[in-house]
Motif scaffolding. Structure first.
Motif, mmCIF file in Angstrom:
data_model
loop_
_atom_site.group_PDB
_atom_site.id
_atom_site.type_symbol
_atom_site.label_atom_id
_atom_site.label_comp_id
_atom_site.label_asym_id
_atom_site.label_seq_id
_atom_site.Cartn_x
_atom_site.Cartn_y
_atom_site.Cartn_z
ATOM 1 N N ASP A 38 0.856 -1.185 0.000
ATOM 2 C CA ASP A 38 0.000 0.000 0.000
ATOM 3 C C ASP A 38 0.892 1.236 0.000
ATOM 4 N N LEU A 39 0.286 2.407 0.025
ATOM 5 C CA LEU A 39 1.066 3.645 -0.093
ATOM 6 C C LEU A 39 1.915 3.930 1.139
ATOM 7 N N ASP A 40 1.495 3.454 2.305
ATOM 8 C CA ASP A 40 2.332 3.631 3.500
ATOM 9 C C ASP A 40 3.598 2.786 3.378
ATOM 10 N N ALA A 41 3.444 1.577 2.832
ATOM 11 C CA ALA A 41 4.596 0.680 2.680
ATOM 12 C C ALA A 41 5.588 1.226 1.652
ATOM 13 N N ILE A 42 5.121 1.488 0.448
ATOM 14 C CA ILE A 42 6.037 1.925 -0.614
ATOM 15 C C ILE A 42 6.558 3.332 -0.322
ATOM 16 N N GLY A 43 5.729 4.197 0.258
ATOM 17 C CA GLY A 43 6.168 5.557 0.591
ATOM 18 C C GLY A 43 7.270 5.558 1.630
ATOM 19 N N SER A 44 7.111 4.732 2.670
ATOM 20 C CA SER A 44 8.136 4.682 3.719
ATOM 21 C C SER A 44 9.431 4.075 3.197
ATOM 22 N N SER A 45 9.327 3.099 2.294
ATOM 23 C CA SER A 45 10.540 2.511 1.695
ATOM 24 C C SER A 45 11.308 3.542 0.880
ATOM 25 N N ILE A 46 10.577 4.310 0.087
ATOM 26 C CA ILE A 46 11.238 5.329 -0.742
ATOM 27 C C ILE A 46 11.833 6.430 0.140
ATOM 28 N N GLY A 47 11.160 6.743 1.234
ATOM 29 C CA GLY A 47 11.706 7.728 2.171
ATOM 30 C C GLY A 47 13.021 7.266 2.776
ATOM 31 N N MET A 48 13.063 6.020 3.265
ATOM 32 C CA MET A 48 14.299 5.486 3.856
ATOM 33 C C MET A 48 15.378 5.283 2.800
ATOM 34 N N TYR A 49 14.985 4.907 1.603
ATOM 35 C CA TYR A 49 15.916 4.771 0.474
ATOM 36 C C TYR A 49 16.613 6.113 0.241
ATOM 37 N N SER A 50 15.829 7.189 0.264
ATOM 38 C CA SER A 50 16.380 8.531 0.030
ATOM 39 C C SER A 50 17.399 8.913 1.099
ATOM 40 N N ILE A 51 17.098 8.579 2.355
ATOM 41 C CA ILE A 51 18.024 8.864 3.453
ATOM 42 C C ILE A 51 19.328 8.082 3.254
ATOM 43 N N ALA A 52 19.198 6.767 2.971
ATOM 44 C CA ALA A 52 20.381 5.908 2.813
ATOM 45 C C ALA A 52 21.198 6.303 1.582
ATOM 46 N N GLU A 53 20.515 6.661 0.515
ATOM 47 C CA GLU A 53 21.207 7.045 -0.726
ATOM 48 C C GLU A 53 22.026 8.312 -0.506
ATOM 49 N N GLU A 54 21.499 9.225 0.284
ATOM 50 C CA GLU A 54 22.227 10.463 0.590
ATOM 51 C C GLU A 54 23.492 10.158 1.397
ATOM 52 N N LEU A 55 23.461 9.035 2.109
ATOM 53 C CA LEU A 55 24.640 8.597 2.864
ATOM 54 C C LEU A 55 25.560 7.729 1.999
ATOM 55 N N LYS A 56 25.343 7.782 0.680
ATOM 56 C CA LYS A 56 26.188 7.113 -0.324
ATOM 57 C C LYS A 56 26.106 5.576 -0.248
#
Length: 325
Positions: free
Chosen positions: A29-47
């Motif tokens: 659902d949107l909570d699942a995929i939205g939270s994954s993309i949010g954490m992905y963005s945080i981790a990606e910024e940390l290279k």
């Protein structure tokens, strides 16, 4: 901040990892995929090298739109391909599970065997089948998307407008338009996300319903028994529904007078029956759903039951409700 220790530990684990995988529950659902993309963005910024594991073949409409939009922007893989992307040094891999903590609810529980380090970020109640991992659980928070925003704020990270929009969509979905499990922090999170550029129109677009599905849902809730504020709806045994359709129907029942708790029962496969349950908060749904081998939190829950008729699952729910005040 009450979760400060957990957030410090999470940041340390992310920093020590090189490759991070994100996985949610089945029937995204949107909570699942939205939270994954949010954490992905945080981790990606940390290279970090990041991947979202998705095995679902059919998607709720909003999730389908998101997955199309992020194609080629975010790395989305199936669990069967996961070994290809694992870092050769096992300790450098990290699995982050979001919006569920139950093994049987995962996209693919076999993925767990590849990881020494697992983190769970979730707002659902723990149970017997909770995955063994480092846990960040808050049953009182509205959604996993709200938790991810809190994590970003703690790390002093700012999301791009598109990610803010997805996080807001997840919050709107899980609170049923701010009617369930909502407090001042939830409203402030929504304000914060819109201030950062979240598009309310885009959220509306992601949550738009199909008219035919809406009509089918009205048929679904037409066969409903209501007693002492509890509504139990039984779908036709000849129709296969998606789980999100059952969930929407359970949400809708709460809009009617004198209904405080709702259960919707329907087939999601030939020999598989699902139950979606909702409460305005006066009864703990997780307690009731646990009795039929399901799970959830105080205001929402679900169960998947194999090799039972809809009528038999109805009896299971009525038995589980006995003794409830």
């Amino acid at each position: 901040m009450k979760r400060e220790k957990e957030y410090k530990k999470l940041k340390k684990l992310i920093k020590k990892s090189k490759t991070i995988f994100f996985m949610n529950h089945k029937n995204l659902d949107l909570d699942a995929i939205g939270s994954s993309i949010g954490m992905y963005s945080i981790a990606e910024e940390l290279k970090k090298e990041c991947f979202i594991v998705v095995d679902d073949e059919e998607h709720e409409k909003g999730v389908g739109k998101v997955l199309k939009e992020i194609e080629g922007v975010y790395n989305v893989i199936s669990s069967k391909d996961l070994p290809i992307y694992l870092n050769k040094k096992g300790k450098k891999n990290l699995l982050i599970i979001l919006d569920t903590n139950k093994e049987e609810m995962l996209q693919n529980k076999n993925v767990l065997e590849y990881f020494e380090k697992i983190i769970i970020i979730d707002h659902h109640k723990l149970g017997k089948s909770t995955v063994e991992a480092s846990l960040i659980i808050d049953e009182e928070i509205s959604s996993t998307c709200e938790m991810v925003l809190e994590i970003a704020n703690y790390y002093e990270k700012k999301f791009k407008p598109y990610v803010c929009t997805l996080l807001l969509a997840g919050i709107v979905l899980d609170t049923n338009n701010f009617t369930l499990k909502t407090d001042s922090n939830t409203f402030y999170s929504a304000y914060e996300l819109t201030a950062y550029g979240a598009s309310v129109k885009k959220v509306q677009y992601l949550l738009k319903q199909d008219i035919e599905e809406y009509n089918e849902r009205q048929k679904l809730i037409s066969n409903v028994d209501v007693k002492k504020g509890i509504a139990i709806a039984k779908a036709s045994p000849y129709v296969i529904y998606r789980r999100d359709e059952l969930a929407r129907a359970a949400d809708e029942l709460l809009y009617f007078s004198d209904i405080d708790v709702s259960f919707v029962i329907g087939k999601i496969e030939k020999n598989v029956v699902a139950v979606s349950a909702r409460s305005l908060g006066n009864k703990d749904i997780s307690e009731i759903m646990t009795r039929i081998k399901g799970g959830g939190d105080a205001t929402s829950g679900a169960a998947i039951i194999k090799n039972k008729k809809i009528s038999e699952v109805y009896d299971m729910i009525t038995d589980a409700l006995k003794g409830e005040k």
